[in-house]
Scaffold this active site. Structure first.
Site, PDB file in Angstrom:
ATOM      1  N   LYS A  34      14.339   0.627 -27.437  1.00 42.83           N
ATOM      2  CA  LYS A  34      14.854   2.132 -28.219  1.00 42.83           C
ATOM      3  C   LYS A  34      16.112   0.547 -28.426  1.00 42.83           C
ATOM      4  O   LYS A  34      16.233   0.131 -28.534  1.00 42.83           O
ATOM      5  CB  LYS A  34      15.747   2.541 -27.091  1.00 42.83           C
ATOM      6  CG  LYS A  34      16.854   2.545 -26.512  1.00 42.83           C
ATOM      7  CD  LYS A  34      17.009   3.456 -25.520  1.00 42.83           C
ATOM      8  CE  LYS A  34      17.908   3.456 -24.802  1.00 42.83           C
ATOM      9  NZ  LYS A  34      18.490   3.860 -23.536  1.00 42.83           N
ATOM     10  N   ARG A 129      22.612  14.695 -18.590  1.00 39.70           N
ATOM     11  CA  ARG A 129      22.136  14.517 -19.646  1.00 39.70           C
ATOM     12  C   ARG A 129      21.087  15.209 -20.058  1.00 39.70           C
ATOM     13  O   ARG A 129      21.111  16.550 -20.249  1.00 39.70           O
ATOM     14  CB  ARG A 129      22.691  13.012 -19.868  1.00 39.70           C
ATOM     15  CG  ARG A 129      22.363  12.835 -21.724  1.00 39.70           C
ATOM     16  CD  ARG A 129      22.563  11.198 -21.424  1.00 39.70           C
ATOM     17  NE  ARG A 129      21.633  10.486 -21.335  1.00 39.70           N
ATOM     18  CZ  ARG A 129      21.160   8.867 -20.840  1.00 39.70           C
ATOM     19  NH1 ARG A 129      22.430   7.927 -21.338  1.00 39.70           N
ATOM     20  NH2 ARG A 129      20.418   8.156 -20.566  1.00 39.70           N
ATOM     21  N   TYR A 251      44.629  -8.709 -43.129  1.00 38.29           N
ATOM     22  CA  TYR A 251      45.894  -7.361 -43.558  1.00 38.29           C
ATOM     23  C   TYR A 251      46.802  -6.575 -42.366  1.00 38.29           C
ATOM     24  O   TYR A 251      46.529  -7.280 -41.123  1.00 38.29           O
ATOM     25  CB  TYR A 251      44.196  -6.095 -43.277  1.00 38.29           C
ATOM     26  CG  TYR A 251      43.059  -5.712 -45.106  1.00 38.29           C
ATOM     27  CD1 TYR A 251      44.125  -5.472 -45.828  1.00 38.29           C
ATOM     28  CD2 TYR A 251      42.249  -6.228 -44.487  1.00 38.29           C
ATOM     29  CE1 TYR A 251      43.164  -5.364 -46.644  1.00 38.29           C
ATOM     30  CE2 TYR A 251      40.788  -6.023 -45.334  1.00 38.29           C
ATOM     31  CZ  TYR A 251      41.835  -5.927 -46.795  1.00 38.29           C
ATOM     32  OH  TYR A 251      41.336  -5.376 -48.441  1.00 38.29           O
ATOM     33  N   MET A 299      36.023  -6.594 -43.383  1.00 39.19           N
ATOM     34  CA  MET A 299      34.495  -5.897 -43.685  1.00 39.19           C
ATOM     35  C   MET A 299      33.550  -6.477 -43.787  1.00 39.19           C
ATOM     36  O   MET A 299      32.869  -6.105 -42.673  1.00 39.19           O
ATOM     37  CB  MET A 299      35.247  -5.132 -44.793  1.00 39.19           C
ATOM     38  CG  MET A 299      34.098  -4.652 -45.815  1.00 39.19           C
ATOM     39  SD  MET A 299      33.744  -2.931 -46.562  1.00 39.19           S
ATOM     40  CE  MET A 299      34.855  -1.704 -46.518  1.00 39.19           C
TER      41      MET A 299
HETATM   42  C1  LIG Z   1      18.373   3.270 -22.068  1.00 37.15           C
HETATM   43  C2  LIG Z   1      17.737   4.052 -20.617  1.00 37.15           C
HETATM   44  C3  LIG Z   1      17.983   2.326 -19.710  1.00 37.15           C
HETATM   45  C4  LIG Z   1      17.038   0.632 -20.451  1.00 37.15           C
HETATM   46  O1  LIG Z   1      19.116   1.118 -19.286  1.00 37.15           O
HETATM   47  P1  LIG Z   1      20.120  -0.526 -19.178  1.00 37.15           P
HETATM   48  O2  LIG Z   1      21.135  -0.329 -18.855  1.00 37.15           O
HETATM   49  O3  LIG Z   1      19.620  -1.060 -20.545  1.00 37.15           O
HETATM   50  O4  LIG Z   1      18.195  -1.360 -18.866  1.00 37.15           O
HETATM   51  C5  LIG Z   1      16.752   3.577 -18.419  1.00 37.15           C
HETATM   52  N1  LIG Z   1      16.222   4.186 -18.338  1.00 37.15           N
HETATM   53  C6  LIG Z   1      16.607   5.642 -19.550  1.00 37.15           C
HETATM   54  C7  LIG Z   1      16.113   6.552 -19.299  1.00 37.15           C
HETATM   55  C8  LIG Z   1      17.398   4.655 -20.593  1.00 37.15           C
HETATM   56  O5  LIG Z   1      17.302   5.223 -21.891  1.00 37.15           O
END
Ligand SMILES: *Cc1c(COP(=O)(O)O)cnc(C)c1O
Length: 358
Positions: A34, A129, A251, A299
């Site tokens: 992702k 979640r 800065y 920046m």
């Molecule tokens: C992002 C994610 C993972 C991977 O998590 P890591 O900590 O990067 O290994 C696994 N399962 C779900 C549902 C996730 O959203």
């Protein structure tokens, strides 16, 4: 051209995947790609991880992109469908859908699908979640067993404290109490859980961050896990400033020289995704030496101390993180985690990626 670039090493991805295989030899590996492959580029990463049994992404367009590049593995949409039309496409293209609430389930059941769909039924075991309430999950699952919409059901949950002393038992117990009533596959482990808890290596494991060579566990060095950094963030020195005692840099004059100093200006700033909160003293690598940043990150530029590195000059190569400077060290200084820094670079959309194929 501006010298800032990211180098992505596919051989390191292969190496890290092999480490996951060693740790969880009996599980199938669903590599989590992702957020544009944690900032490394989705397809670059999928090529390096081509030995994976599956890929997990967030959005439908990422899943389509993977299919169109010839990846035939399972592809899981981690938050499932947001809208009904996505379900038909997912079914046709053989994407697996997370189903985490009744709304999604009803969207699926309303459709007349030509292809039954593989789902990952997500149970909320304590992270609060995504996922079904564990008190309701069993009854809902019973109603799904004889529906023609579903080709397969995998039970899934996600851990909140796999990288902390509290561990995973408090969540795993809730999961197993439901799972034991069914003959479904199971998927629970993220990177921290893969490293810390063998008992979470079920039918699938879902590694993310460790595949990219960053540590899933705060305060534990990635080198201890024998994983290799995949991303190198590299730039060059574009200016040198000679400071006298009491001169300041950048800065807000947050840094004042205690003695005469030589300062180099590096082409990389917070608009590129380098953390603005990285304070004076954040590690950086130049001309074969480790040194430190000074002053506030701008920046487009930042400053490093090259007083004791006389060979550092305009056009010298600088590594902001990568082989010599673990991204986790920079993250810790900036009060964040490697995950955020890796993603931020690609979110900035202005750092070109160079791939080392392998
Ligand atoms: C992002 C994610 C993972 C991977 O998590 P890591 O900590 O990067 O290994 C696994 N399962 C779900 C549902 C996730 O959203």
């Amino acid at each position: 051209m501006r010298p800032l670039k990211v180098i992505v090493d596919q051989a390191s991805l292969r190496h890290n995947l092999a480490i996951v295989k060693q740790l969880a030899p009996k599980s199938k590996i669903m590599s989590v790609v992702k957020a544009n492959g944690y900032g490394h580029g989705l397809i670059n990463v999928a090529q390096g991880l081509s030995e994976s049994d599956g890929f997990a992404v967030l959005a439908l367009n990422e899943a389509i992109d993977l299919r169109e590049h010839g990846f035939e593995q399972d592809i899981l949409l981690l938050e499932g469908a947001f809208e009904s039309y996505e379900i038909s496409i997912a079914a046709k293209m053989r994407f697996n859908l997370v189903v985490h609430n009744l709304h999604q389930l009803q969207m699926i059941e309303k459709l007349k699908l030509n292809h039954p769909i593989d789902i990952h039924f997500k149970i909320n075991t304590g992270m609060n979640r995504l996922g079904f309430n564990p008190n309701e999950a069993k009854e809902i699952l019973k109603t799904l067993q004889n529906k023609t919409h579903f080709k397969s059901i995998t039970l899934m949950t996600h851990f909140a404290t796999a990288d902390e002393p509290k561990g995973v038992d408090w969540q795993l117990t809730v999961f197993n109490d439901i799972a034991k009533h069914f003959n479904f596959s199971h998927s629970v482990a993220n990177s921290a859980s893969i490293v810390n808890f063998k008992k979470t290596h079920l039918d699938w494991v879902r590694p993310g961050i460790m595949l990219y060579g960053a540590s899933p566990i705060m305060g534990q060095k990635s080198s201890l896990l024998n994983i290799k950094p995949v991303m190198q963030l590299k730039s060059k020195i574009i200016a040198i400033q000679n400071l006298s005692k009491n001169d300041s840099v950048g800065y807000g004059e947050t840094f004042k020289a205690k003695n005469d100093m030589r300062i180099a200006v590096v082409a990389c700033g917070y608009a590129d995704g380098y953390p603005r909160h990285a304070p004076t003293g954040t590690p950086v690598y130049v001309e074969g030496e480790k040194t430190l940043t000074v002053g506030r990150v701008s920046m487009d530029m930042l400053y490093i101390d090259v007083t004791n590195i006389p060979q550092a000059s305009i056009s010298s190569d600088v590594e902001l993180w990568g082989e010599h400077i673990p991204v986790d060290e920079v993250a810790e200084k900036a009060g964040t985690v490697g995950y955020e820094l890796l993603c931020a670079i690609s979110a900035s959309k202005r750092v070109p990626i160079e791939i080392i194929h392998g």
